[in-house]
Design a protein around this motif. Structure first.
Motif, PDB file in Angstrom:
ATOM      1  N   MET A   1       0.836  -1.191   0.000  1.00 54.12           N
ATOM      2  CA  MET A   1       0.000   0.000   0.000  1.00 54.12           C
ATOM      3  C   MET A   1       0.877   1.249   0.000  1.00 54.12           C
ATOM      4  O   MET A   1       1.890   1.318   0.690  1.00 54.12           O
ATOM      5  N   ASN A   2       0.480   2.251  -0.793  1.00 50.71           N
ATOM      6  CA  ASN A   2       1.138   3.554  -0.767  1.00 50.71           C
ATOM      7  C   ASN A   2       0.685   4.302   0.475  1.00 50.71           C
ATOM      8  O   ASN A   2      -0.518   4.423   0.729  1.00 50.71           O
ATOM      9  N   LEU A   3       1.616   4.793   1.275  1.00 50.24           N
ATOM     10  CA  LEU A   3       1.299   5.528   2.495  1.00 50.24           C
ATOM     11  C   LEU A   3       1.890   6.935   2.406  1.00 50.24           C
ATOM     12  O   LEU A   3       3.100   7.089   2.186  1.00 50.24           O
ATOM     13  N   PHE A   4       1.026   7.938   2.578  1.00 54.13           N
ATOM     14  CA  PHE A   4       1.457   9.325   2.497  1.00 54.13           C
ATOM     15  C   PHE A   4       1.009  10.110   3.721  1.00 54.13           C
ATOM     16  O   PHE A   4      -0.016   9.793   4.340  1.00 54.13           O
ATOM     17  N   GLU A   5       1.779  11.138   4.024  1.00 60.11           N
ATOM     18  CA  GLU A   5       1.341  12.085   5.041  1.00 60.11           C
ATOM     19  C   GLU A   5       0.309  13.015   4.412  1.00 60.11           C
ATOM     20  O   GLU A   5       0.530  13.581   3.343  1.00 60.11           O
ATOM     21  N   GLY A   6      -0.844  13.157   5.065  1.00 58.80           N
ATOM     22  CA  GLY A   6      -1.894  14.033   4.560  1.00 58.80           C
ATOM     23  C   GLY A   6      -2.399  14.952   5.655  1.00 58.80           C
ATOM     24  O   GLY A   6      -2.271  14.644   6.844  1.00 58.80           O
ATOM     25  N   THR A   7      -2.963  16.072   5.253  1.00 62.84           N
ATOM     26  CA  THR A   7      -3.523  17.026   6.208  1.00 62.84           C
ATOM     27  C   THR A   7      -5.006  17.223   5.925  1.00 62.84           C
ATOM     28  O   THR A   7      -5.383  17.574   4.800  1.00 62.84           O
ATOM     29  N   LEU A   8      -5.838  16.972   6.927  1.00 65.33           N
ATOM     30  CA  LEU A   8      -7.271  17.171   6.775  1.00 65.33           C
ATOM     31  C   LEU A   8      -7.614  18.647   6.910  1.00 65.33           C
ATOM     32  O   LEU A   8      -6.986  19.372   7.690  1.00 65.33           O
ATOM     33  N   SER A   9      -8.623  19.080   6.176  1.00 67.39           N
ATOM     34  CA  SER A   9      -9.088  20.467   6.275  1.00 67.39           C
ATOM     35  C   SER A   9      -9.849  20.673   7.575  1.00 67.39           C
ATOM     36  O   SER A   9     -10.134  19.712   8.310  1.00 67.39           O
TER      37      SER A   9
ATOM     38  N   ILE B   1      -7.653  16.333  -2.272  1.00 66.11           N
ATOM     39  CA  ILE B   1      -8.662  15.321  -2.601  1.00 66.11           C
ATOM     40  C   ILE B   1      -9.904  15.596  -1.763  1.00 66.11           C
ATOM     41  O   ILE B   1      -9.830  15.624  -0.524  1.00 66.11           O
ATOM     42  N   ALA B   2     -11.028  15.813  -2.420  1.00 68.25           N
ATOM     43  CA  ALA B   2     -12.288  16.040  -1.715  1.00 68.25           C
ATOM     44  C   ALA B   2     -12.804  14.733  -1.144  1.00 68.25           C
ATOM     45  O   ALA B   2     -12.722  13.677  -1.789  1.00 68.25           O
ATOM     46  N   LEU B   3     -13.324  14.792   0.081  1.00 67.19           N
ATOM     47  CA  LEU B   3     -13.882  13.611   0.747  1.00 67.19           C
ATOM     48  C   LEU B   3     -15.396  13.744   0.772  1.00 67.19           C
ATOM     49  O   LEU B   3     -15.948  14.541   1.525  1.00 67.19           O
ATOM     50  N   PRO B   4     -16.110  12.997  -0.056  1.00 66.07           N
ATOM     51  CA  PRO B   4     -17.569  13.099  -0.109  1.00 66.07           C
ATOM     52  C   PRO B   4     -18.221  12.622   1.188  1.00 66.07           C
ATOM     53  O   PRO B   4     -17.576  12.015   2.056  1.00 66.07           O
ATOM     54  N   ASP B   5     -19.506  12.873   1.300  1.00 62.27           N
ATOM     55  CA  ASP B   5     -20.254  12.518   2.510  1.00 62.27           C
ATOM     56  C   ASP B   5     -20.128  11.029   2.834  1.00 62.27           C
ATOM     57  O   ASP B   5     -20.073  10.645   4.005  1.00 62.27           O
ATOM     58  N   ALA B   6     -20.066  10.184   1.793  1.00 65.52           N
ATOM     59  CA  ALA B   6     -20.000   8.737   2.017  1.00 65.52           C
ATOM     60  C   ALA B   6     -18.746   8.350   2.791  1.00 65.52           C
ATOM     61  O   ALA B   6     -18.777   7.451   3.637  1.00 65.52           O
TER      62      ALA B   6
ATOM     63  N   ALA C   1      -9.757  16.799  12.216  1.00 62.62           N
ATOM     64  CA  ALA C   1      -9.824  18.004  11.388  1.00 62.62           C
ATOM     65  C   ALA C   1      -8.631  18.912  11.680  1.00 62.62           C
ATOM     66  O   ALA C   1      -8.233  19.088  12.833  1.00 62.62           O
ATOM     67  N   SER C   2      -8.033  19.426  10.622  1.00 63.50           N
ATOM     68  CA  SER C   2      -6.884  20.347  10.693  1.00 63.50           C
ATOM     69  C   SER C   2      -5.622  19.678  11.241  1.00 63.50           C
ATOM     70  O   SER C   2      -4.694  20.354  11.672  1.00 63.50           O
TER      71      SER C   2
END
Length: 398
Positions: free
Chosen positions: A240-248, A261-266, A278-279
């Motif tokens: 699996m590709n693993l990356f550091e990400g930051t949530l809005s 990358i937008a995260l839809p309601d689902a 968050a953040s």
């Protein structure tokens, strides 16, 4: 037939090294349980404790209803198949298979019948009068299995029995061993460092790291829902590709480097715990097969094409495997390494590669228009993203 119950079993050596820590594992009657992990993770030590070849420092081991902590290996009613065949070169196949019965003073007629039955199950009938030197590696391994089968044990233990075979034969023997085990219906504990072997053979797979059981589930459950970054990186090929990400602030988007990358309601309803992050920084996991080359025909079953995102990068290498392409590309996202997944024992996860551009692998269809040196976009369904706590490495789920 019997079960194998490992209850809070610990192994500490005289020098203080703890090889296995409070291992809990139940192997049901007839189940094929695979114990997998990198070198030094404690899997072979655990198997040797079940076999009676290593003393148990703490905990309880049962075979069937009987506690066998202090029972000698020969009295545990188990049979073990080792990495090395350990066949007697001067004996024929039949003599090797029946040798243990001969030592037990079993009548010759009974030995002959059991040896013939085992040879039939293993496809060795026509070689029963040959000696080991006249056999292939796969045939020798089947003889070693036959020696275990004729004893009609309560449980089988197998310690990397296929590791000495060449790649093609190893694939063939995986299917053979699994078929034989299912036909016999005996509880089996199988140790390997090869996660592909584990996934293709086991009814359930137990993943170990540094003496601690990480997760034990069916192969598909392990693949779809890894409990932490170690399991995520260890199970799957390519990993699996693993990356550091930051949530809005609203947890409606995750940023990977300069790409959003937008995260839809689902996604957010399936993982309500994401709101707590968050953040903050999280680890984002993407399976290589969830990154087809972006295009009009690359949809992944999302309810709406508007829910799909893309991940772009510079293609560095394309491996053509006939049935698929493995595309290695780099982005400006920060890659996360799950230590131990490559075999080095250490605690925690590390972002030691943060100063480098993130490297990723996509598994795409074999005729995709992608070439080294170009910039390509890969389509991504956000619902197939995996999220992990950046500190503990534990999966973010409910």
């Amino acid at each position: 037939m019997a079960t194998i119950t490992i209850d809070q079993v610990t192994k500490v050596y005289p020098n203080g090294f703890e090889a296995v820590h409070q291992l809990n594992l139940d192997v049901a009657d007839g189940e094929f349980m695979v114990l997998v992990g990198p070198s030094g993770c404690g899997k072979t030590t655990a198997l040797r404790m079940v076999a009676g070849l290593e003393d148990i420092s703490d905990g309880t081991l049962r075979i069937g209803e009987r506690v066998v902590n202090d029972v000698s290996s020969k009295d545990r009613d188990i049979a073990m198949v080792f990495q090395n065949y350990a066949l007697y070169p001067h004996m024929t196949v039949g003599e090797n298979i029946g040798f243990a019965l001969k030592l037990r003073k079993v009548p010759k007629t009974e030995i002959k019948k059991k040896v013939e039955d085992a040879a039939s199950v293993l496809g060795l009938t026509e070689w029963i009068d040959r000696k080991p030197g006249q056999l292939s590696g796969g045939q020798r391994q089947r003889v070693a299995m036959g020696r275990a089968i004729v004893r009609e044990p309560s449980a089988f233990l197998m310690d990397e029995p296929l590791s000495n075979l060449d790649a093609k034969l190893r694939v063939q023997m995986r299917a053979e061993v699994a078929r034989i085990q299912r036909r016999l219906g005996v509880a089996t504990l199988y140790v390997t460092h090869d996660q592909v072997e584990a996934m293709t053979m086991g009814d359930r797979v137990a993943v170990m790291r540094a003496g601690v059981l990480q997760q034990c589930e069916s192969p598909q459950a392990l693949y779809d829902n890894p409990r932490n970054t170690f399991v995520a990186a260890f199970i799957g090929s390519p990993a699996m590709n693993l990356f550091e990400g930051t949530l809005s602030e609203s947890a409606r988007e995750v940023k990977l480097g300069s790409q959003v990358i937008a995260l839809p309601d689902a996604v957010r309803s399936a993982r309500p715990a994401l709101a707590k992050y968050a953040s903050t920084t999280v680890v984002v996991g993407i399976r290589p097969e969830d990154l087809p080359v972006a295009g009009p025909s690359s949809g992944q079953g999302a309810s709406s094409s508007s829910e799909l995102a893309t991940l772009s990068g510079e293609v560095e290498l394309v491996e053509a495997l006939g049935s698929e392409l493995l595309v290695h590309f780099s982005t400006d996202a920060r890659r996360v390494e799950a230590e131990d997944a490559k075999g080095d024992d250490a605690d925690g996860i590390t972002t030691g590669a943060l100063s480098r551009r993130g490297e990723a692998v996509a598994r795409v269809e074999p005729r995709a228009d992608v070439h080294a040196g170009q910039r390509s976009s890969f389509q991504l369904d956000p619902r197939r993203l995996h999220f992990f706590d950046a500190g503990s490495g534990e999966a973010i789920r409910d």
